[in-house]
Design a protein around this motif. Sequence first.
Motif, PDB file in Angstrom:
ATOM      1  N   PHE A  22       0.840  -1.196   0.000  1.00  0.00           N
ATOM      2  CA  PHE A  22       0.000   0.000   0.000  1.00  0.00           C
ATOM      3  C   PHE A  22       0.875   1.245   0.000  1.00  0.00           C
ATOM      4  CE2 PHE A  22      -2.687   3.227   2.133  1.00  0.00           C
ATOM      5  CZ  PHE A  22      -3.694   3.260   1.184  1.00  0.00           C
ATOM      6  N   GLU A  23       0.654   2.085  -0.970  1.00  0.00           N
ATOM      7  CA  GLU A  23       1.388   3.348  -1.100  1.00  0.00           C
ATOM      8  C   GLU A  23       2.899   3.158  -1.127  1.00  0.00           C
ATOM      9  OE1 GLU A  23       0.129   6.478   1.516  1.00  0.00           O
ATOM     10  OE2 GLU A  23      -1.971   6.095   1.137  1.00  0.00           O
ATOM     11  N   MET A  24       3.359   2.155  -1.870  1.00  0.00           N
ATOM     12  CA  MET A  24       4.810   2.011  -2.043  1.00  0.00           C
ATOM     13  C   MET A  24       5.324   3.269  -2.710  1.00  0.00           C
ATOM     14  SD  MET A  24       5.453  -1.971  -3.215  1.00  0.00           S
ATOM     15  CE  MET A  24       7.222  -1.795  -3.355  1.00  0.00           C
ATOM     16  N   LYS A  25       6.426   3.768  -2.202  1.00  0.00           N
ATOM     17  CA  LYS A  25       7.015   4.993  -2.735  1.00  0.00           C
ATOM     18  C   LYS A  25       8.053   4.645  -3.796  1.00  0.00           C
ATOM     19  CE  LYS A  25       6.341   7.355   1.633  1.00  0.00           C
ATOM     20  NZ  LYS A  25       6.265   6.376   2.700  1.00  0.00           N
ATOM     21  N   ASP A  26       8.397   5.662  -4.587  1.00  0.00           N
ATOM     22  CA  ASP A  26       9.386   5.485  -5.638  1.00  0.00           C
ATOM     23  C   ASP A  26      10.783   5.623  -5.053  1.00  0.00           C
ATOM     24  OD1 ASP A  26      10.973   5.432  -7.863  1.00  0.00           O
ATOM     25  OD2 ASP A  26       9.823   6.929  -8.977  1.00  0.00           O
ATOM     26  N   TYR A  27      11.461   4.501  -4.894  1.00  0.00           N
ATOM     27  CA  TYR A  27      12.833   4.503  -4.385  1.00  0.00           C
ATOM     28  C   TYR A  27      13.829   4.215  -5.497  1.00  0.00           C
ATOM     29  CZ  TYR A  27      10.695   4.504   0.218  1.00  0.00           C
ATOM     30  OH  TYR A  27       9.967   4.833   1.321  1.00  0.00           O
ATOM     31  N   ASN A  28      13.471   4.538  -6.730  1.00  0.00           N
ATOM     32  CA  ASN A  28      14.373   4.313  -7.843  1.00  0.00           C
ATOM     33  C   ASN A  28      15.564   5.271  -7.834  1.00  0.00           C
ATOM     34  OD1 ASN A  28      13.415   2.144  -9.763  1.00  0.00           O
ATOM     35  ND2 ASN A  28      11.527   3.268  -9.435  1.00  0.00           N
ATOM     36  N   TYR A  29      15.449   6.390  -7.116  1.00  0.00           N
ATOM     37  CA  TYR A  29      16.515   7.397  -7.147  1.00  0.00           C
ATOM     38  C   TYR A  29      17.118   7.670  -5.777  1.00  0.00           C
ATOM     39  CZ  TYR A  29      14.471   7.759 -11.692  1.00  0.00           C
ATOM     40  OH  TYR A  29      13.990   7.437 -12.932  1.00  0.00           O
ATOM     41  N   VAL A  30      16.852   6.794  -4.839  1.00  0.00           N
ATOM     42  CA  VAL A  30      17.485   6.864  -3.519  1.00  0.00           C
ATOM     43  C   VAL A  30      17.958   5.454  -3.174  1.00  0.00           C
ATOM     44  CG1 VAL A  30      16.061   8.786  -2.711  1.00  0.00           C
ATOM     45  CG2 VAL A  30      15.339   6.462  -2.229  1.00  0.00           C
ATOM     46  N   ASN A  31      18.734   5.341  -2.135  1.00  0.00           N
ATOM     47  CA  ASN A  31      19.231   4.037  -1.715  1.00  0.00           C
ATOM     48  C   ASN A  31      18.131   3.310  -0.937  1.00  0.00           C
ATOM     49  OD1 ASN A  31      20.527   1.816  -0.684  1.00  0.00           O
ATOM     50  ND2 ASN A  31      22.282   2.948   0.099  1.00  0.00           N
ATOM     51  N   VAL A  32      17.438   2.419  -1.600  1.00  0.00           N
ATOM     52  CA  VAL A  32      16.322   1.692  -0.989  1.00  0.00           C
ATOM     53  C   VAL A  32      16.792   0.854   0.200  1.00  0.00           C
ATOM     54  CG1 VAL A  32      16.427  -0.327  -2.497  1.00  0.00           C
ATOM     55  CG2 VAL A  32      14.239   0.329  -1.493  1.00  0.00           C
ATOM     56  N   LEU A  33      18.071   0.512   0.218  1.00  0.00           N
ATOM     57  CA  LEU A  33      18.605  -0.305   1.308  1.00  0.00           C
ATOM     58  C   LEU A  33      18.636   0.468   2.626  1.00  0.00           C
ATOM     59  CD1 LEU A  33      21.660  -1.910  -0.532  1.00  0.00           C
ATOM     60  CD2 LEU A  33      19.341  -2.812  -0.323  1.00  0.00           C
ATOM     61  N   ILE A  35      -0.667  -7.421 -13.267  1.00  0.00           N
ATOM     62  CA  ILE A  35       0.676  -7.656 -13.815  1.00  0.00           C
ATOM     63  C   ILE A  35       0.650  -7.530 -15.333  1.00  0.00           C
ATOM     64  CG2 ILE A  35       2.519  -9.374 -14.132  1.00  0.00           C
ATOM     65  CD1 ILE A  35       1.805 -10.456 -11.315  1.00  0.00           C
ATOM     66  N   GLN A  36      -0.368  -8.097 -15.963  1.00  0.00           N
ATOM     67  CA  GLN A  36      -0.483  -8.035 -17.424  1.00  0.00           C
ATOM     68  C   GLN A  36      -0.629  -6.586 -17.891  1.00  0.00           C
ATOM     69  OE1 GLN A  36      -0.404 -11.072 -19.311  1.00  0.00           O
ATOM     70  NE2 GLN A  36       0.104  -9.572 -20.857  1.00  0.00           N
ATOM     71  N   ALA A  37      -1.447  -5.806 -17.201  1.00  0.00           N
ATOM     72  CA  ALA A  37      -1.624  -4.392 -17.565  1.00  0.00           C
ATOM     73  C   ALA A  37      -0.293  -3.648 -17.449  1.00  0.00           C
ATOM     74  CB  ALA A  37      -2.684  -3.741 -16.676  1.00  0.00           C
ATOM     75  N   TYR A  38       0.452  -3.900 -16.385  1.00  0.00           N
ATOM     76  CA  TYR A  38       1.757  -3.258 -16.230  1.00  0.00           C
ATOM     77  C   TYR A  38       2.714  -3.710 -17.330  1.00  0.00           C
ATOM     78  CZ  TYR A  38       6.510  -2.403 -14.879  1.00  0.00           C
ATOM     79  OH  TYR A  38       7.825  -2.032 -14.920  1.00  0.00           O
ATOM     80  N   THR A  96       1.344  -2.774  -8.082  1.00  0.00           N
ATOM     81  CA  THR A  96       0.528  -2.772  -6.861  1.00  0.00           C
ATOM     82  C   THR A  96       0.082  -1.366  -6.468  1.00  0.00           C
ATOM     83  OG1 THR A  96       2.406  -2.588  -5.350  1.00  0.00           O
ATOM     84  CG2 THR A  96       1.670  -4.826  -5.955  1.00  0.00           C
ATOM     85  N   GLN A  97       0.476  -0.354  -7.227  1.00  0.00           N
ATOM     86  CA  GLN A  97       0.091   1.016  -6.879  1.00  0.00           C
ATOM     87  C   GLN A  97      -1.426   1.139  -6.805  1.00  0.00           C
ATOM     88  OE1 GLN A  97       1.929   3.848  -9.494  1.00  0.00           O
ATOM     89  NE2 GLN A  97       3.923   3.593  -8.539  1.00  0.00           N
ATOM     90  N   GLY A  98      -1.882   1.809  -5.756  1.00  0.00           N
ATOM     91  CA  GLY A  98      -3.314   2.016  -5.580  1.00  0.00           C
ATOM     92  C   GLY A  98      -4.053   0.810  -5.030  1.00  0.00           C
ATOM     93  N   THR A  99      -3.325  -0.186  -4.578  1.00  0.00           N
ATOM     94  CA  THR A  99      -3.960  -1.369  -4.007  1.00  0.00           C
ATOM     95  C   THR A  99      -3.504  -1.520  -2.559  1.00  0.00           C
ATOM     96  OG1 THR A  99      -2.175  -2.940  -4.471  1.00  0.00           O
ATOM     97  CG2 THR A  99      -3.770  -2.557  -6.236  1.00  0.00           C
ATOM     98  N   ASN A 100      -4.080  -2.439  -1.894  1.00  0.00           N
ATOM     99  CA  ASN A 100      -3.617  -2.773  -0.539  1.00  0.00           C
ATOM    100  C   ASN A 100      -3.108  -4.222  -0.521  1.00  0.00           C
ATOM    101  OD1 ASN A 100      -6.072  -4.001  -0.829  1.00  0.00           O
ATOM    102  ND2 ASN A 100      -6.820  -3.497   1.204  1.00  0.00           N
ATOM    103  N   VAL A 101      -2.357  -4.580  -1.566  1.00  0.00           N
ATOM    104  CA  VAL A 101      -1.788  -5.925  -1.651  1.00  0.00           C
ATOM    105  C   VAL A 101      -0.799  -6.111  -0.506  1.00  0.00           C
ATOM    106  CG1 VAL A 101      -0.302  -7.466  -3.007  1.00  0.00           C
ATOM    107  CG2 VAL A 101      -2.101  -6.154  -4.143  1.00  0.00           C
TER     108      VAL A 101
END
Length: 184
Positions: free
Chosen positions: A35-46, A84-87, A143-148
């Motif tokens: 839920f509400e995963m943020k974009d960590y593509n440009y920071v150190n996700v670790l 997944i298919q839509a993505y 998973t954006q917009g879901t509560n998976v």
Amino acid sequence: MNDRIKAFSKSAIVPLLKVSENGPKQQYQFDIDCFEMKDYNYVNVLKDSDFSQLFDAVANISGPCLYYFTIESDHDADEIISRIQAYKNTPGAKSVPAIKKKFPRTKVLYVGKVKKALWGRLVQHLGYYKVSRTQGLQLFYWTQGTNVKLKMSVLEFEHEMADYMSVLETKLAKELQPIVGKHR
């Protein structure tokens, strides 16, 4: 060549016997709330993310591992595959695991393996790895917009088992019947 095959087979017996007697070295479970995963593509996700505690725990897992993701929320296989298919069909989408034509109606999403560095594979599955051709679940994107909610179960083995992870992965996948991924 015959002698080489015999020697290899003989050397494989010892680690497999140990596992048959003792099981995996260690077992872990981690909850992943998408839920509400943020974009960590440009920071150190670790280190600089909502996942830093997860990566702190996973960083200490050094041996070869089998792992699988189960769906803990009320989402069914049809909804997951649809997302997944839509993505997958969006321009610039990163590579996702194979989607089966007749996917099983199960709560097991995916089964995988690593010889070492589980944390690196987790980065790929979360969707934060920079190389788009590297296959992973890409959870951030579909998973954006879901509560998976997922549970990642990890079975760590002794280092001598690294070369045998593929065999164990195939057997585990046949038993668990994951929704996505090829396991022949």
